[in-house]
Design an enzyme around this catalytic site. Structure first.
Site, PDB file in Angstrom:
ATOM      1  N   ARG A  78      11.876  -5.459   5.236  1.00 31.20           N
ATOM      2  CA  ARG A  78      11.525  -4.115   4.775  1.00 31.20           C
ATOM      3  C   ARG A  78      12.395  -3.063   5.470  1.00 31.20           C
ATOM      4  O   ARG A  78      12.680  -3.143   6.656  1.00 31.20           O
ATOM      5  CB  ARG A  78      10.052  -3.834   5.084  1.00 31.20           C
ATOM      6  CG  ARG A  78       9.633  -2.411   4.764  1.00 31.20           C
ATOM      7  CD  ARG A  78       8.148  -2.260   4.712  1.00 31.20           C
ATOM      8  NE  ARG A  78       7.505  -2.332   6.006  1.00 31.20           N
ATOM      9  CZ  ARG A  78       6.196  -2.189   6.180  1.00 31.20           C
ATOM     10  NH1 ARG A  78       5.396  -2.013   5.151  1.00 31.20           N
ATOM     11  NH2 ARG A  78       5.679  -2.258   7.377  1.00 31.20           N
ATOM     12  N   LYS A 128       0.825  -1.207   0.000  1.00 33.49           N
ATOM     13  CA  LYS A 128       0.000   0.000   0.000  1.00 33.49           C
ATOM     14  C   LYS A 128       0.866   1.266   0.000  1.00 33.49           C
ATOM     15  O   LYS A 128       0.612   2.196  -0.749  1.00 33.49           O
ATOM     16  CB  LYS A 128      -0.930   0.026   1.222  1.00 33.49           C
ATOM     17  CG  LYS A 128      -1.857  -1.172   1.318  1.00 33.49           C
ATOM     18  CD  LYS A 128      -2.869  -1.031   2.453  1.00 33.49           C
ATOM     19  CE  LYS A 128      -2.283  -0.912   3.845  1.00 33.49           C
ATOM     20  NZ  LYS A 128      -1.506  -2.092   4.288  1.00 33.49           N
TER      21      LYS A 128
HETATM   22  P1  AMP Z   1       0.992   0.686   9.600  1.00 29.69           P
HETATM   23  O1  AMP Z   1       2.086   1.652   9.295  1.00 29.69           O
HETATM   24  O2  AMP Z   1      -0.278   0.986   8.839  1.00 29.69           O
HETATM   25  O3  AMP Z   1       1.417  -0.748   9.434  1.00 29.69           O
HETATM   26  O4  AMP Z   1       0.603   0.879  11.139  1.00 29.69           O
HETATM   27  C1  AMP Z   1       1.550   0.647  12.161  1.00 29.69           C
HETATM   28  C2  AMP Z   1       0.856   0.561  13.506  1.00 29.69           C
HETATM   29  O5  AMP Z   1       0.172   1.799  13.799  1.00 29.69           O
HETATM   30  C3  AMP Z   1      -0.241  -0.497  13.602  1.00 29.69           C
HETATM   31  O6  AMP Z   1       0.284  -1.788  13.905  1.00 29.69           O
HETATM   32  C4  AMP Z   1      -1.095   0.061  14.722  1.00 29.69           C
HETATM   33  O7  AMP Z   1      -0.466  -0.128  15.987  1.00 29.69           O
HETATM   34  C5  AMP Z   1      -1.075   1.556  14.434  1.00 29.69           C
HETATM   35  N1  AMP Z   1      -2.153   1.964  13.514  1.00 29.69           N
HETATM   36  C6  AMP Z   1      -2.003   2.448  12.252  1.00 29.69           C
HETATM   37  N2  AMP Z   1      -3.190   2.749  11.708  1.00 29.69           N
HETATM   38  C7  AMP Z   1      -4.122   2.439  12.656  1.00 29.69           C
HETATM   39  C8  AMP Z   1      -5.545   2.507  12.708  1.00 29.69           C
HETATM   40  N3  AMP Z   1      -6.261   2.949  11.660  1.00 29.69           N
HETATM   41  N4  AMP Z   1      -6.163   2.117  13.851  1.00 29.69           N
HETATM   42  C9  AMP Z   1      -5.468   1.672  14.905  1.00 29.69           C
HETATM   43  N5  AMP Z   1      -4.127   1.571  14.926  1.00 29.69           N
HETATM   44  C10 AMP Z   1      -3.443   1.948  13.817  1.00 29.69           C
END
Ligand code: AMP
Length: 210
Positions: free
Chosen positions: A124, A14
């Protein structure tokens, strides 16, 4: 152009595709993961409250993330890519009711075999400055730790390690189905074959948004 919601497991591409869409199609990119990590890096009150949750691969509470999202996007000023939000059905409803309202939008679902993701995620690396995403097995920076495109520091996210990746994938698996059903029933869901190479994925996304 429609507002775009990106759905897919951690590591499904993404972030990589969002970067392409920003540079080639003029979208604004809002990633809740990036926004939350920025709060942790700033050591803000919010950042200190959520760092353990992120480092354990669990979800931050809905109202905190929604608030952060609201202050970081302004649909009046252009088209957005929502990356990492929604993560559950309540967030999907809140995105509609509080942020998108009646804006035309589409949900792109990055579909791929989840078994390949663990290896992708632990390999990554990300540039701290320009956000370029590397894979140490298939697309490593020429000089270790230095970004090929901007010279910035290439680092490994704290939550991209074996144990936390496993938790993040479990959280994903236990929350994604109702989200897909929600967008499918609204006629907004487009499936993207995310197991192709990144150029082909970009091509399919462009075709889906045309
Ligand atoms: P990501 O970079 O999208 O993989 O997000 C990394 C971490 O941020 C996730 O594992 C969650 O702990 C937190 N996080 C990101 N987006 C959300 C969301 N929409 N709701 C809750 N936690 C989030």
């Amino acid at each position: 152009m429609k507002q775009v919601i990106l759905l897919g497991a951690p590591g499904s591409g993404k972030g990589t595709q969002a970067r392409v869409m920003v540079s080639s199609m003029g979208y604004n990119h809002v990633s809740t993961g990036d926004l939350l990590r920025a709060e942790v890096a700033k050591k803000s009150e919010l950042g200190n409250r959520i760092s353990d949750i992120i480092n354990a691969g669990k979800l931050v509470d809905d109202s905190t993330v929604l608030e952060l999202l609201k202050v970081n996007c302004d649909l009046g000023s252009g088209q957005y890519i929502f990356d990492g939000f929604p993560r559950n059905i309540d967030q999907a409803k809140a995105l509609d009711e509080v942020v998108l309202k009646d804006a035309a939008s589409v949900a792109l679902y990055f579909d791929l075999d989840l078994n390949v993701l663990k290896e992708r995620l632990v390999n990554r690396r990300t540039c701290r400055d320009c956000g370029y995403i590397y894979n140490m097995l298939t697309n490593a920076p020429e000089k270790e730790g230095v970004c090929d495109s901007c010279g910035g520091e290439v680092f490994q996210r704290k939550d991209d390690n074996d144990e936390v990746v496993a938790n993040r994938l479990d959280v994903y698996k236990s929350t994604i189905d109702p989200i897909l059903t929600y967008y499918s029933e609204k006629g907004m869901l487009v499936k993207i074959n995310a197991s192709q190479d990144p150029e082909k994925v970009s091509h399919q996304i462009k075709a889906a948004l045309a």
